[in-house]
Design an enzyme around this catalytic site. Structure first.
Site, PDB file in Angstrom:
ATOM      1  CB  SER A   1      -0.898   0.025   1.235  1.00  0.00           C
ATOM      2  OG  SER A   1      -1.769  -1.077   1.255  1.00  0.00           O
TER       3      SER A   1
HETATM    4  N1  SAH Z   1      -0.755  -4.957   4.070  1.00  0.00           N
HETATM    5  C1  SAH Z   1      -0.098  -5.245   2.811  1.00  0.00           C
HETATM    6  C2  SAH Z   1      -0.999  -4.896   1.649  1.00  0.00           C
HETATM    7  C3  SAH Z   1      -0.900  -5.907   0.565  1.00  0.00           C
HETATM    8  S1  SAH Z   1      -2.139  -5.804  -0.700  1.00  0.00           S
HETATM    9  C4  SAH Z   1       1.262  -4.559   2.716  1.00  0.00           C
HETATM   10  O1  SAH Z   1       1.555  -3.684   3.552  1.00  0.00           O
HETATM   11  O2  SAH Z   1       2.047  -4.910   1.847  1.00  0.00           O
HETATM   12  C5  SAH Z   1      -3.453  -6.771  -0.053  1.00  0.00           C
HETATM   13  C6  SAH Z   1      -3.147  -8.195   0.317  1.00  0.00           C
HETATM   14  O3  SAH Z   1      -4.370  -8.825   0.694  1.00  0.00           O
HETATM   15  C7  SAH Z   1      -2.568  -9.048  -0.818  1.00  0.00           C
HETATM   16  O4  SAH Z   1      -1.366  -9.623  -0.405  1.00  0.00           O
HETATM   17  C8  SAH Z   1      -3.657 -10.114  -1.059  1.00  0.00           C
HETATM   18  O5  SAH Z   1      -3.128 -11.377  -1.443  1.00  0.00           O
HETATM   19  C9  SAH Z   1      -4.325 -10.175   0.296  1.00  0.00           C
HETATM   20  N2  SAH Z   1      -5.680 -10.716   0.297  1.00  0.00           N
HETATM   21  C10 SAH Z   1      -6.663 -10.545  -0.643  1.00  0.00           C
HETATM   22  N3  SAH Z   1      -7.772 -11.201  -0.281  1.00  0.00           N
HETATM   23  C11 SAH Z   1      -7.511 -11.792   0.923  1.00  0.00           C
HETATM   24  C12 SAH Z   1      -8.265 -12.625   1.805  1.00  0.00           C
HETATM   25  N4  SAH Z   1      -9.526 -12.998   1.541  1.00  0.00           N
HETATM   26  N5  SAH Z   1      -7.667 -13.066   2.936  1.00  0.00           N
HETATM   27  C13 SAH Z   1      -6.376 -12.734   3.234  1.00  0.00           C
HETATM   28  N6  SAH Z   1      -5.625 -11.945   2.437  1.00  0.00           N
HETATM   29  C14 SAH Z   1      -6.174 -11.482   1.295  1.00  0.00           C
END
Ligand code: SAH
Length: 214
Positions: free
Chosen positions: A64
């Site tokens: 993000s």
């Molecule tokens: N907090 C992360 C943001 C990553 S983007 C950071 O700081 O890098 C969002 C993430 O949510 C992705 O890695 C994606 O694989 C995950 N995601 C999407 N749907 C999900 C679900 N149902 N359960 C767990 N993770 C999920």
């Protein structure tokens, strides 16, 4: 895996920018000033780590934008020793910021590749979330509930009921809700059955996917 004076300088500038953009929680700003974001990025992006932008982290996902991390973290109002559930571990950067703020962090990731990579990286960098779980964030972590707060870092088409159920009374859920773009939404549990809702404008996240898409 080095953190140099140059990185620290760029990080100071980024934190100043976040303050100019309206982030006022010193716990958040101090944590983001301490966590080396460049170490959560692939080498090709490390030189740009302290720009206020999102970057690809593999498996079609993104880390993000720093402003978004700061905005969501501020809405959580984390206190030391709070139990915080994060949905979407991704690169682990948001997890590390929450650890640095003193929270006991429980985090869930549904992408196996990212889960494996990040669960090794975090302790290597000195961040120790209580639980890094491979699974479906729509279900939360019922065995570890209730939580002081829950942060969803993927765009949710709706507010999953299990996440509301896993909040303490007085607990806060911060979740971007929507399909193409998402409205940053804060739900505060005011009683067993009642939730207060606040909205904070549009953001853009990768989608929160259900189990079947794994
Ligand atoms: N907090 C992360 C943001 C990553 S983007 C950071 O700081 O890098 C969002 C993430 O949510 C992705 O890695 C994606 O694989 C995950 N995601 C999407 N749907 C999900 C679900 N149902 N359960 C767990 N993770 C999920």
């Amino acid at each position: 895996m080095k953190d140099t004076a140059k990185h620290q300088g760029l990080r100071n500038q980024l934190v100043k920018l976040l303050a100019e953009k309206g982030i006022y929680d010193t716990n958040v700003l101090n944590a983001m000033n301490a966590v080396p974001r460049h170490l959560f990025l692939e080498s090709g992006f490390q030189d740009f780590a302290y720009q206020d932008t999102a970057f690809p982290i593999g498996a079609g996902q993104t880390i993000s934008q720093p402003y978004t991390v700061a905005f969501q973290s501020q809405l959580l109002q984390v206190k030391a020793d709070d139990k915080v559930l994060e949905i979407g571990t991704g690169s682990g950067y948001q997890t590390a910021v929450l650890c640095k703020m003193g929270a006991k962090v429980f985090t869930i990731e549904r992408q196996n590749e990212l889960y494996r990579k990040t669960s090794v990286l975090l302790p290597k960098l000195g961040y120790r979330p209580r639980v890094v779980s491979f699974g479906d964030g729509y279900k939360g972590l019922p065995n570890d509930a209730p939580f002081d707060s829950i942060i969803v870092t993927a765009g949710a088409p709706f507010v999953p009921q299990p996440l509301l159920a896993q909040l303490k009374i007085g607990g806060r859920l911060v979740i971007p809700v929507g399909d193409e773009k998402q409205v940053m939404t804060l739900l505060i549990r005011t009683s067993e059955t009642h939730f207060e809702q606040h909205e904070f404008g549009d953001f853009k996240f990768v989608p929160m996917l259900e189990d079947k898409n794994r």
